[in-house]
Enzyme design. Structure first.
Site, PDB file in Angstrom:
ATOM      1  N   SER A  96      -0.188   3.141  -7.208  1.00 49.89           N
ATOM      2  CA  SER A  96       0.840   3.969  -6.276  1.00 49.89           C
ATOM      3  C   SER A  96       1.788   4.248  -5.566  1.00 49.89           C
ATOM      4  O   SER A  96       2.459   3.127  -5.126  1.00 49.89           O
ATOM      5  CB  SER A  96      -0.677   3.176  -5.212  1.00 49.89           C
ATOM      6  OG  SER A  96      -0.905   4.053  -3.636  1.00 49.89           O
ATOM      7  N   GLY A  97       1.480   4.907  -4.880  1.00 48.53           N
ATOM      8  CA  GLY A  97       3.087   5.177  -4.570  1.00 48.53           C
ATOM      9  C   GLY A  97       3.422   4.672  -2.646  1.00 48.53           C
ATOM     10  O   GLY A  97       4.248   3.794  -2.851  1.00 48.53           O
ATOM     11  N   SER A  98       2.676   5.159  -2.254  1.00 48.61           N
ATOM     12  CA  SER A  98       2.593   4.323  -0.738  1.00 48.61           C
ATOM     13  C   SER A  98       2.209   3.357  -0.587  1.00 48.61           C
ATOM     14  O   SER A  98       2.927   2.387  -0.142  1.00 48.61           O
ATOM     15  CB  SER A  98       1.485   4.858   0.043  1.00 48.61           C
ATOM     16  OG  SER A  98       0.094   4.750  -0.920  1.00 48.61           O
ATOM     17  N   ASP A 131      -5.414  11.337   2.135  1.00 46.53           N
ATOM     18  CA  ASP A 131      -4.121  10.450   2.022  1.00 46.53           C
ATOM     19  C   ASP A 131      -3.056  10.747   3.058  1.00 46.53           C
ATOM     20  O   ASP A 131      -3.084  12.239   3.276  1.00 46.53           O
ATOM     21  CB  ASP A 131      -3.408  10.901   1.326  1.00 46.53           C
ATOM     22  CG  ASP A 131      -2.408   9.981   0.290  1.00 46.53           C
ATOM     23  OD1 ASP A 131      -1.779   8.747   1.650  1.00 46.53           O
ATOM     24  OD2 ASP A 131      -2.156   9.442   0.035  1.00 46.53           O
ATOM     25  N   GLY A 171       2.716   9.704  -3.236  1.00 47.30           N
ATOM     26  CA  GLY A 171       2.974   8.945  -4.618  1.00 47.30           C
ATOM     27  C   GLY A 171       3.076   9.138  -5.439  1.00 47.30           C
ATOM     28  O   GLY A 171       3.765  10.212  -6.514  1.00 47.30           O
ATOM     29  N   THR A 172       2.392   9.250  -6.464  1.00 47.28           N
ATOM     30  CA  THR A 172       1.080   9.075  -7.765  1.00 47.28           C
ATOM     31  C   THR A 172       1.479  11.059  -7.586  1.00 47.28           C
ATOM     32  O   THR A 172       1.399  11.892  -8.560  1.00 47.28           O
ATOM     33  CB  THR A 172      -0.119   8.372  -8.141  1.00 47.28           C
ATOM     34  OG1 THR A 172      -0.611   8.566  -7.269  1.00 47.28           O
ATOM     35  CG2 THR A 172       0.226   6.864  -7.960  1.00 47.28           C
TER      36      THR A 172
END
Ligand code: HY3
Length: 344
Positions: free
Chosen positions: A90-92, A251, A256-257
């Protein structure tokens, strides 16, 4: 005061998306790899329920558990718990974990730029932190190989007719729909409609298109991304998106993903090239900057190696407790705030 758990949490958000980091009080879950530990958390469910359910969490919450890395190159490992899923990456959440590690001294700040690696279930993630002034100003992550799966697929959604969508993987799996084609301007007032619609599209995509990662045991589509129109200014593409997270919340960050998955689709269509930038905006105006280089194919899919840059801020420290007399020891969910997953 009585308690049979004391869990230490440093809470944070990345461009608006909550990522609370458990820094102590939970033993590493069983498993030889972070993927197996991820499996345990998903199967067992007790830590997920304690931390994500009301009254300790809520549908807007993500929780990251720090664990010892299995790869000696990583400074720290982490397992991600999202409202419905326990994802590979996960990006965040990675940006929150990296920021918490640096701001609390778990990973020492080393001058103006601090480089280290984190280990997620999906693999090693290189972190390049802007640490000028002795604080974390921004985090760039090198995400896992990302690829387009289906381009221009037909998807029937009850009440909407046939949509043309793409599916892609960017560390997690996405169905990507064109926002403008659905009459969406991606403004905050549309949030509830977007959340409901996105959950229905994800369910339909799982029923009709499906997803199977060529190398990992990841066999569903997690998110619906509504992709807004892109504006090109030289080598920079910019535009908004809204990513709907199961069971139906948006979100707050540009995801990010999701940016990685979208760049994989843009690359597959020849609409974005290595070295160009994608400046993505979320519904609340959070910004991630993405770029990519070419990567080795994943299975038979051409892939990219994305990099995502964003910021996170600490919001507090907590000691989560559980009174043995509490009649709801693992909390509860009600559908007024915790949507029920639609069927595809
Ligand atoms: O940035 C991301 O990739 C994510 N944000 C919350 C849901 C996704 O994992």
């Amino acid at each position: 005061m009585q308690t049979d758990r004391v869990i230490h949490v440093v809470s944070a958000h990345a461009e608006g998306e909550v990522g609370n980091v458990i820094t102590g009080g939970v033993a590493p879950p069983p498993g030889d790899t972070l993927w197996q530990q991820r499996d345990f958390l998903a199967r067992d469910g007790s830590l997920r329920r304690l931390m994500l359910n009301e009254p300790r969490g809520g549908v807007f919450t993500h929780v990251d558990l720090l664990v010892p890395p299995r790869d000696p190159r990583a400074a720290m490992g982490f397992l991600i718990m999202e409202p419905e899923h326990t994802p590979p990456m996960s990006g965040s959440n990675t940006i929150c974990v990296a920021t918490v590690c640096l701001e609390t001294g778990i990973v020492p700040i080393a001058g103006d730029e601090t480089r280290f690696q984190l280990e997620a279930p999906a693999g090693l993630i290189e972190i390049v932190a802007d640490t000028r002034g002795g604080r974390v100003n921004a985090i760039e992550i090198a995400n896992v190989a990302s690829f387009a799966d289906r381009l221009g697929a037909a998807l029937e959604v009850a009440g909407l007719g046939t949509l043309t969508v793409d599916t892609a993987y960017g560390g997690d799996s996405f169905v990507i729909a064109d926002a403008a084609a659905l009459g969406l301007a991606l403004t905050p007032d549309e949030a509830r409609d977007i959340a409901t619609l996105g959950a229905r599209i994800t369910a339909a995509a799982n029923a009709q298109l499906g997803f199977s990662h060529p190398r990992e045991d990841w066999g569903h589509i997690s998110f619906c991304q509504f992709a807004g129109p892109l504006r090109r200014d030289g080598a920079t593409l910019s535009g908004a998106n809204a990513v709907v997270i199961d069971p139906g919340k948006i979100d707050r960050s540009p995801c990010g993903t999701g940016c990685s998955a979208r760049m994989a689709v843009l690359a597959a269509r020849g609409e974005m090239k290595p070295g160009e930038t994608y400046a993505a905006r979320s519904l609340i105006g959070g910004r991630f900057d993405g770029r990519f280089t070419a990567a080795a194919p994943v299975g038979d899919r051409p892939a990219i190696a994305p990099r995502i840059r964003g910021r996170a801020w600490l919001t507090g420290t907590h000691q989560v407790m559980r009174d043995p007399a509490d009649p709801w020891p693992e909390g509860y969910r009600l559908s007024d705030t915790w949507p029920i997953l639609p069927q595809g």
